[in-house]
Write a protein that holds these residues in place. Structure first.
Motif, PDB file in Angstrom:
ATOM      1  N   HIS A 172       0.893  -1.131  -0.251  1.00 19.04           N
ATOM      2  CA  HIS A 172      -0.161   0.047   0.113  1.00 19.04           C
ATOM      3  C   HIS A 172       0.902   1.437   0.081  1.00 19.04           C
ATOM      4  O   HIS A 172       1.782   1.175   0.630  1.00 19.04           O
ATOM      5  N   MET A 173       0.600   2.295  -0.742  1.00 19.68           N
ATOM      6  CA  MET A 173       1.257   3.569  -0.707  1.00 19.68           C
ATOM      7  C   MET A 173       0.745   4.641   0.064  1.00 19.68           C
ATOM      8  O   MET A 173      -0.431   4.552   0.613  1.00 19.68           O
ATOM      9  N   MET A 198       6.243   0.547 -13.568  1.00 23.36           N
ATOM     10  CA  MET A 198       4.934   0.995 -14.001  1.00 23.36           C
ATOM     11  C   MET A 198       5.082   1.442 -15.095  1.00 23.36           C
ATOM     12  O   MET A 198       6.161   1.913 -15.729  1.00 23.36           O
ATOM     13  N   SER A 257       6.726   4.860  -3.780  1.00 24.60           N
ATOM     14  CA  SER A 257       6.122   5.047  -4.964  1.00 24.60           C
ATOM     15  C   SER A 257       6.743   5.820  -5.915  1.00 24.60           C
ATOM     16  O   SER A 257       6.577   5.728  -7.283  1.00 24.60           O
ATOM     17  N   THR A 260      -1.125   6.040 -14.949  1.00 22.25           N
ATOM     18  CA  THR A 260      -1.842   6.779 -13.777  1.00 22.25           C
ATOM     19  C   THR A 260      -1.813   8.254 -14.329  1.00 22.25           C
ATOM     20  O   THR A 260      -2.561   8.977 -13.631  1.00 22.25           O
ATOM     21  N   LEU A 265      -4.759   2.973  -3.423  1.00 19.08           N
ATOM     22  CA  LEU A 265      -3.588   3.362  -3.219  1.00 19.08           C
ATOM     23  C   LEU A 265      -2.612   1.929  -3.116  1.00 19.08           C
ATOM     24  O   LEU A 265      -1.564   1.777  -1.956  1.00 19.08           O
ATOM     25  N   THR A 266      -2.954   1.022  -3.864  1.00 21.97           N
ATOM     26  CA  THR A 266      -2.249  -0.307  -3.684  1.00 21.97           C
ATOM     27  C   THR A 266      -1.323  -0.597  -5.132  1.00 21.97           C
ATOM     28  O   THR A 266      -1.687  -0.235  -6.122  1.00 21.97           O
ATOM     29  N   VAL A 267      -0.362  -1.419  -4.733  1.00 21.06           N
ATOM     30  CA  VAL A 267       0.574  -1.788  -6.062  1.00 21.06           C
ATOM     31  C   VAL A 267       0.425  -3.297  -5.717  1.00 21.06           C
ATOM     32  O   VAL A 267       0.293  -4.002  -5.058  1.00 21.06           O
ATOM     33  N   SER A 307       1.203  -2.748 -11.525  1.00 19.02           N
ATOM     34  CA  SER A 307       0.076  -1.914 -11.687  1.00 19.02           C
ATOM     35  C   SER A 307      -0.416  -1.333 -10.435  1.00 19.02           C
ATOM     36  O   SER A 307      -0.519  -1.796  -9.318  1.00 19.02           O
ATOM     37  N   LEU A 308      -0.641   0.041 -10.546  1.00 17.84           N
ATOM     38  CA  LEU A 308      -1.228   0.783  -9.295  1.00 17.84           C
ATOM     39  C   LEU A 308      -2.671   1.269  -9.560  1.00 17.84           C
ATOM     40  O   LEU A 308      -3.224   1.468 -10.462  1.00 17.84           O
ATOM     41  N   ASP A 309      -3.327   0.926  -8.205  1.00 19.01           N
ATOM     42  CA  ASP A 309      -4.694   1.194  -8.337  1.00 19.01           C
ATOM     43  C   ASP A 309      -4.778   2.486  -7.292  1.00 19.01           C
ATOM     44  O   ASP A 309      -4.435   2.495  -5.978  1.00 19.01           O
ATOM     45  N   MET A 310      -4.843   3.758  -7.978  1.00 19.77           N
ATOM     46  CA  MET A 310      -4.805   4.954  -7.405  1.00 19.77           C
ATOM     47  C   MET A 310      -6.049   5.273  -6.307  1.00 19.77           C
ATOM     48  O   MET A 310      -5.813   6.123  -5.476  1.00 19.77           O
TER      49      MET A 310
END
Length: 154
Positions: A46-47, A108, A74, A113, A92-94, A86-89
């Motif tokens: 998690h970012m 990435m 990140s 993003t 905030l997960t990688v 892949s990032l889910d903004m």
């Protein structure tokens, strides 16, 4: 943890035992290296960071007017046109896009993003899918290859 204690103690925050921000080379500068293997589909971290309203170097776009400034983790993901994360903004997960062996850098696709990059630059990822130029989704691309060098120095 790579993050300061003031960020809290989320068990999914990146740990120094699993990741390091290290110097890669003159072209890439620093990048995030993983010290252990990750499986395809695994949420690897998690970012966190400061949410700001401007694009800076080392920010990631959350929404059109919100950016995550993360100088601890990140913000140092390297670019590849064939990324391994892949990032889910929103969350905030990688996530690992494929198996990532230990001692590999995290890559990435910046266009995943970013609408606009802080600064565009020539791509040196070397993948078969390489676009030759690193930009955001909505960045204007130079019309001629000779213009690429001019844009990179602005």
């Amino acid at each position: 943890m790579l993050y300061p204690a003031s960020y809290g103690h989320n068990p999914m925050f990146p740990k120094a035992a699993d990741f390091g921000v290290v110097y890669k080379d003159e072209v890439n500068g620093k990048g995030v290296k993983c010290y252990r293997a990750f499986k395809r589909g695994e949420v690897i971290a998690h970012m966190n960071g400061e949410v700001i309203d401007e694009i800076r170097q080392h920010t990631l776009q959350i929404t059109s007017d919100r950016h995550l400034f993360d100088p601890y983790f990140s913000g140092y993901f390297l670019h590849s046109c064939s990324p391994n994360i892949s990032l889910d903004m929103a969350s905030l997960t990688v996530t690992a896009l494929r198996d990532i062996p230990a001692d590999n850098y995290l890559y990435m696709d910046y266009a995943e993003t970013e609408d606009y990059l802080f600064k565009q630059f020539p791509c040196s990822c070397g993948s078969r899918q390489c676009r030759g130029w690193v930009s955001g989704k909505n960045d204007r691309m130079p019309a001629e290859p000779a213009q690429l060098a001019n844009v990179a120095t602005r």
